[in-house]
Design a protein around this motif. Sequence first.
Motif, mmCIF file in Angstrom:
data_model
loop_
_atom_site.group_PDB
_atom_site.id
_atom_site.type_symbol
_atom_site.label_atom_id
_atom_site.label_comp_id
_atom_site.label_asym_id
_atom_site.label_seq_id
_atom_site.Cartn_x
_atom_site.Cartn_y
_atom_site.Cartn_z
ATOM 1 N N PRO A 1 -9.410 -1.358 22.802
ATOM 2 C CA PRO A 1 -9.753 0.074 22.676
ATOM 3 C C PRO A 1 -9.216 0.736 21.421
ATOM 4 N N GLY A 2 -8.139 0.191 20.835
ATOM 5 C CA GLY A 2 -7.537 0.839 19.671
ATOM 6 C C GLY A 2 -8.169 0.484 18.348
ATOM 7 N N LEU A 3 -9.112 -0.454 18.328
ATOM 8 C CA LEU A 3 -9.717 -0.912 17.076
ATOM 9 C C LEU A 3 -11.095 -0.299 16.869
ATOM 10 N N ASN A 4 -11.426 -0.014 15.608
ATOM 11 C CA ASN A 4 -12.775 0.467 15.326
ATOM 12 C C ASN A 4 -13.724 -0.719 15.170
ATOM 13 N N LEU A 5 -15.012 -0.441 14.953
ATOM 14 C CA LEU A 5 -16.005 -1.508 14.941
ATOM 15 C C LEU A 5 -15.753 -2.525 13.832
ATOM 16 N N THR A 6 -15.389 -2.043 12.647
ATOM 17 C CA THR A 6 -15.097 -2.952 11.537
ATOM 18 C C THR A 6 -13.927 -3.866 11.886
ATOM 19 N N GLU A 7 -12.896 -3.295 12.471
ATOM 20 C CA GLU A 7 -11.709 -4.085 12.834
ATOM 21 C C GLU A 7 -12.026 -5.081 13.942
ATOM 22 N N LEU A 8 -12.870 -4.684 14.885
ATOM 23 C CA LEU A 8 -13.248 -5.600 15.969
ATOM 24 C C LEU A 8 -14.015 -6.804 15.414
ATOM 25 N N ILE A 9 -14.945 -6.557 14.508
ATOM 26 C CA ILE A 9 -15.695 -7.669 13.911
ATOM 27 C C ILE A 9 -14.770 -8.584 13.130
ATOM 28 N N THR A 10 -13.851 -8.020 12.385
ATOM 29 C CA THR A 10 -12.891 -8.829 11.620
ATOM 30 C C THR A 10 -12.036 -9.678 12.554
ATOM 31 N N LEU A 11 -11.633 -9.078 13.684
ATOM 32 C CA LEU A 11 -10.835 -9.810 14.666
ATOM 33 C C LEU A 11 -11.608 -10.992 15.227
ATOM 34 N N PHE A 12 -12.839 -10.749 15.680
ATOM 35 C CA PHE A 12 -13.630 -11.825 16.269
ATOM 36 C C PHE A 12 -13.993 -12.888 15.231
ATOM 37 N N ALA A 13 -14.233 -12.457 14.002
ATOM 38 C CA ALA A 13 -14.527 -13.426 12.942
ATOM 39 C C ALA A 13 -13.343 -14.359 12.732
ATOM 40 N N GLY A 14 -12.126 -13.796 12.838
ATOM 41 C CA GLY A 14 -10.932 -14.629 12.708
ATOM 42 C C GLY A 14 -10.815 -15.642 13.837
ATOM 43 N N LEU A 15 -11.203 -15.234 15.038
ATOM 44 C CA LEU A 15 -11.156 -16.157 16.172
ATOM 45 C C LEU A 15 -12.135 -17.305 15.984
ATOM 46 N N TYR A 16 -13.261 -17.026 15.327
ATOM 47 C CA TYR A 16 -14.257 -18.060 15.046
ATOM 48 C C TYR A 16 -13.967 -18.806 13.746
ATOM 49 N N ASN A 17 -12.915 -18.346 13.019
ATOM 50 C CA ASN A 17 -12.604 -18.911 11.701
ATOM 51 C C ASN A 17 -13.796 -18.777 10.756
ATOM 52 N N ARG A 18 -14.407 -17.587 10.780
ATOM 53 C CA ARG A 18 -15.570 -17.290 9.949
ATOM 54 C C ARG A 18 -15.241 -16.166 8.973
ATOM 55 N N ASP A 19 -15.836 -16.245 7.796
ATOM 56 C CA ASP A 19 -15.710 -15.184 6.801
ATOM 57 C C ASP A 19 -16.952 -14.303 6.929
ATOM 58 N N VAL A 20 -16.801 -13.146 7.566
ATOM 59 C CA VAL A 20 -17.934 -12.274 7.863
ATOM 60 C C VAL A 20 -17.706 -10.909 7.219
ATOM 61 N N ASP A 21 -18.748 -10.373 6.580
ATOM 62 C CA ASP A 21 -18.695 -9.014 6.059
ATOM 63 C C ASP A 21 -19.093 -8.062 7.180
ATOM 64 N N PRO A 22 -18.162 -7.274 7.718
ATOM 65 C CA PRO A 22 -18.474 -6.404 8.851
ATOM 66 C C PRO A 22 -19.634 -5.451 8.584
#
Length: 252
Positions: A91-112
């Motif tokens: 709940p404390g993260l915005n959409l950009t931060e959430l995408i960055t977090l999930f990208a890290g879990l997938y070990n992916r370099d994603v532009d939010p």
Amino acid sequence: MNKVMISVKDLHKKYGSFHAVKGISFEVLEGEIFGLLGPNGAGKSTTLEIIETLREKTSGEIWVNGMNLEEAPNEIKKIIGVQLQSSGYYPGLNLTELITLFAGLYNRDVDPLTLLDKVNLRDKQKAKYKELSGGQKQRFSIATTLINQPKIIFLDEPTTGLDPQARRNLWELIKNIRAQGTTVIITTHYMDEAEVLCDRVAIIDNGNIIALNSPDQLIDELVATGFERPKEVKQANLEDVFIHLTGHEFKN
């Protein structure tokens, strides 16, 4: 002939004495939007969760992109995207931060922002998930399924609770995802939605597949039995009026 992306053979799932899935078999082709339809408790979600590696099967065979589910579950997880429920977002993260977090879990370099552009949510990049409207939440949820650039995405009742405008917007998003080569498997209780989106549907009842074909073919087969609607269908309906009057952009 299109490649078979998912092959389900004689799938069974039992919970004690309850037989939830009773030996169903079907295939999903590459680039297809495939629908699993049926009443509540029919076995749709159980079937999806087994294919998604989230639930164990009792017996049967499942192959995903040529990989056996029993032998390569971790490899299968790398090529699928599963729609998350709202409880999956911090709940404390915005959409950009959430995408960055999930990208890290997938070990992916994603532009939010590129990903948010795909679902028309760039202007909400700094918003928290809880601040989004229903339609925006569903579009963001679908965006999260695309983070690992999956070959297959699973959408479980993605438009439930949305207003007609938001539903139509989400339909266009799903069609665009398929147009980019991703195979889509969807469950829905809205038959108009399945008719518009799905190349083929499997209708499940009481753990069995009772029909499997394109929506057009299934309708033609019903008409061939002599079935007639009790009232004449107009060229438009009230939902069409609503969409026409409220516009066609992503407003919700």
